[in-house]
Structure formats: structure tokens, C-alpha cells
Write an enzyme that holds these catalytic residues in place. Sequence first.
Site, PDB file in Angstrom:
ATOM      1  N   ARG A 241      42.695  74.201  58.921  1.00 22.00           N
ATOM      2  CA  ARG A 241      41.373  74.706  59.257  1.00 22.00           C
ATOM      3  C   ARG A 241      40.373  74.158  58.237  1.00 22.00           C
ATOM      4  O   ARG A 241      40.650  74.139  57.030  1.00 22.00           O
ATOM      5  CB  ARG A 241      41.329  76.235  59.246  1.00 22.00           C
ATOM      6  CG  ARG A 241      42.096  76.919  60.365  1.00 22.00           C
ATOM      7  CD  ARG A 241      41.509  76.618  61.732  1.00 22.00           C
ATOM      8  NE  ARG A 241      42.227  77.282  62.814  1.00 22.00           N
ATOM      9  CZ  ARG A 241      43.269  76.775  63.446  1.00 22.00           C
ATOM     10  NH1 ARG A 241      43.748  75.590  63.084  1.00 22.00           N
ATOM     11  NH2 ARG A 241      43.852  77.441  64.431  1.00 22.00           N
ATOM     12  N   GLU A 270      33.565  73.554  66.136  1.00 20.34           N
ATOM     13  CA  GLU A 270      34.260  72.787  67.163  1.00 20.34           C
ATOM     14  C   GLU A 270      33.908  73.340  68.541  1.00 20.34           C
ATOM     15  O   GLU A 270      33.709  74.540  68.683  1.00 20.34           O
ATOM     16  CB  GLU A 270      35.774  72.857  66.935  1.00 20.34           C
ATOM     17  CG  GLU A 270      36.217  72.262  65.604  1.00 20.34           C
ATOM     18  CD  GLU A 270      37.730  72.368  65.403  1.00 20.34           C
ATOM     19  OE1 GLU A 270      38.426  72.866  66.323  1.00 20.34           O
ATOM     20  OE2 GLU A 270      38.213  71.948  64.345  1.00 20.34           O
ATOM     21  N   HIS A 290      40.818  67.711  66.403  1.00 16.51           N
ATOM     22  CA  HIS A 290      41.695  68.886  66.463  1.00 16.51           C
ATOM     23  C   HIS A 290      42.760  68.730  67.550  1.00 16.51           C
ATOM     24  O   HIS A 290      42.867  69.529  68.488  1.00 16.51           O
ATOM     25  CB  HIS A 290      40.894  70.168  66.694  1.00 16.51           C
ATOM     26  CG  HIS A 290      41.621  71.385  66.199  1.00 16.51           C
ATOM     27  ND1 HIS A 290      40.988  72.569  65.912  1.00 16.51           N
ATOM     28  CD2 HIS A 290      42.943  71.613  65.935  1.00 16.51           C
ATOM     29  CE1 HIS A 290      41.868  73.468  65.497  1.00 16.51           C
ATOM     30  NE2 HIS A 290      43.069  72.899  65.503  1.00 16.51           N
TER      31      HIS A 290
END
Length: 331
Positions: A241, A270, A290
Site C-alpha cells: 500500500r 487509485e 496495482h
Amino acid sequence: MEDRAIKIAILDDYFDTIRTLECFGKLAGHDVTIWNDHVQDVETLAERLSDTEALVLIRERTQIRAPLLARLPNLRLISQRSVYPHIDIDACTRLGVIVSSSQHADTPSYAAAELTWGLVIAALRQIPQQMFALRAGTWQIGVGSTLRGKTLGVFGYGRIGAVVAGYGRAFGMHVVVWARAESLARARADGYAAASSKAAFFAAGDVISLHMRLVEATRGIVTAADLACMKPAALLVNTSRAELIEADALVNALRAGRPGMAAVDVFENEPLRNPEHALLGLDNVVCTPHIGYVSRDEYEIQFSQIFDQIAAYAASAPINVVNPEALRATR
């Protein structure tokens, strides 16, 4: 009690993948709507989900907060996997919305660990840069680094960190771990060295990889001072993260030359659609959107558990409930 059909909505399935999974068959007989775009606007979501009883989330892609929950009178279940900082659990409990989320603590995420190593090799061998240079007509633009004999620092020794450490060992690296005491004990038992201090950990690593869940205790746990301890030729990898690193610390550290490189799969906001983001403009950074958990095999594992949670709810026997008080609340 016989299972009943319920109305299910699935958000953020960008590539319409879920209906192609084998485990999707577990939802047979239910009324399922899948949304392939990403929307955070409360008004739009409230309209889309107005008659939804069970909501399926793909990790933390959509924020589910009180203003939205108040607009969803039919919602009874949110089914997902892993941690839930994106969900207002208190509001769910107050409104009688059950949150079922398998924590899969004993299930390694090989997809995330493999992506971590993909980023390590891509960064150290300059694969993206060499590829773009070749396309532009340039033959070789620099000299990369190998892994054997180097030090891998694994920050956090859980279900992903332990797999990454094993991969480091397979590459012939010296693996050093820094984590909470319980995790350090497991790392030692597995034959890995424990750093003597956090500062020593950051100073020793040729590659440092972060593998912690984001909770209040870990938010900003990697500071500017930690990064300043790193070697000028070192690589920092973050597939966990973005908020584990102190705000703006990584960009500033890279510009200052310690560490010399970074590879990241995660960002504070995001989906990231800003090509002007500071990290994207640095030549010594490899970035991916991601995708650590985004593999068909991993999706089968994740959504099989998510759909099992829906089946349990439909049978009036919810499982993996993180807010059991909601079972006693009514809407």
C-alpha cells in the site's frame, strides 16, 4: 431453510473477467449485475445499487461510506476479501448491513509475490527503459545489476512477505527481515536473519520490499529518515500500500539519490489516471497499476470465497462476518 435468490451487484470488474471464472457458477440462480467501469460518485452509485441486496467489491477499488449506505435501503450484505479500510463498518453496523470478508491469513498470495519479483528484475535490469530505447532505435542504454549475493530486506513477514523471502533465497540472496516480534520469530524459525534495528535494516538492503497490511499502526511506517539510510544503488519495492510510506517521502528520497531506484504497484489515489504524477516522471522508477493480485488464478481463489460468503448469507448462515452486531440490527 432453502436458499433464496437475491439481487447481487459486482463493481469495478474492469475487463468483465468475473463472469468467465469457473467459480462464477456459484451464483447460478441469483440475479447478478456486473459493472465494468469505476464510479465513486454517490449519486450514480445510489442509482445503480438502489435495489441491490448483496454487493460484491473487488478489493478496495470503491469507497463505501455512510452517505452512500444511507441511500441503499435494500442492501443487506457486502461480500469481499481481505482488509476493509474502504468500508464504513460503523455505518454498516448501524444500518444492519453485514460485511463478510475472509482474511485468508494462512493463504499465501503467490500472484502478489510473483509480481514483486517481476518488478525487482524489471527495475534492476532496466527492462522497461531498455525496451523503450530499443523501440526508439537505441541499442542498450546502460548496465543493470544482478541479484545473487546481494541483500534482500523483507519488511513484514506475513503470507506474502514469507513467499518473497523464499524467492530471494532461490535467487541466492542474503535475506534479512524486519517485522513485529511475532513475525520476526517466524522468520528466524524459517532460517532468515533478523535485522538488529530498523535503521540497520534499511542501511543493509540492496533490495527492500514492503509487505504489510495498511492499518493505523503501519500508516507512514516508512519515513523519510528510513529512506535516507538506504544505499544509493538500492531498490525500494512497494506492492502493498502506498500509505505505508510517509507522504511525499519516496519522491523526495529518489530525487535525493537514496534509494537509487523504486518499483511500485500502489498509489495513494487509485485508479491513478494522472500521467503527471511525480513517480511516473522519474526515470529511476518502474510503476504498474496495482496488478499484484490481478491474475486469473488469484481471482478464482478470491471470488470463490466471496461467492461462498453470499451463499452462506442466502442460506441465513452468514460467515466471515466482521461486524456481528449487524446481525441484530434491522433496516
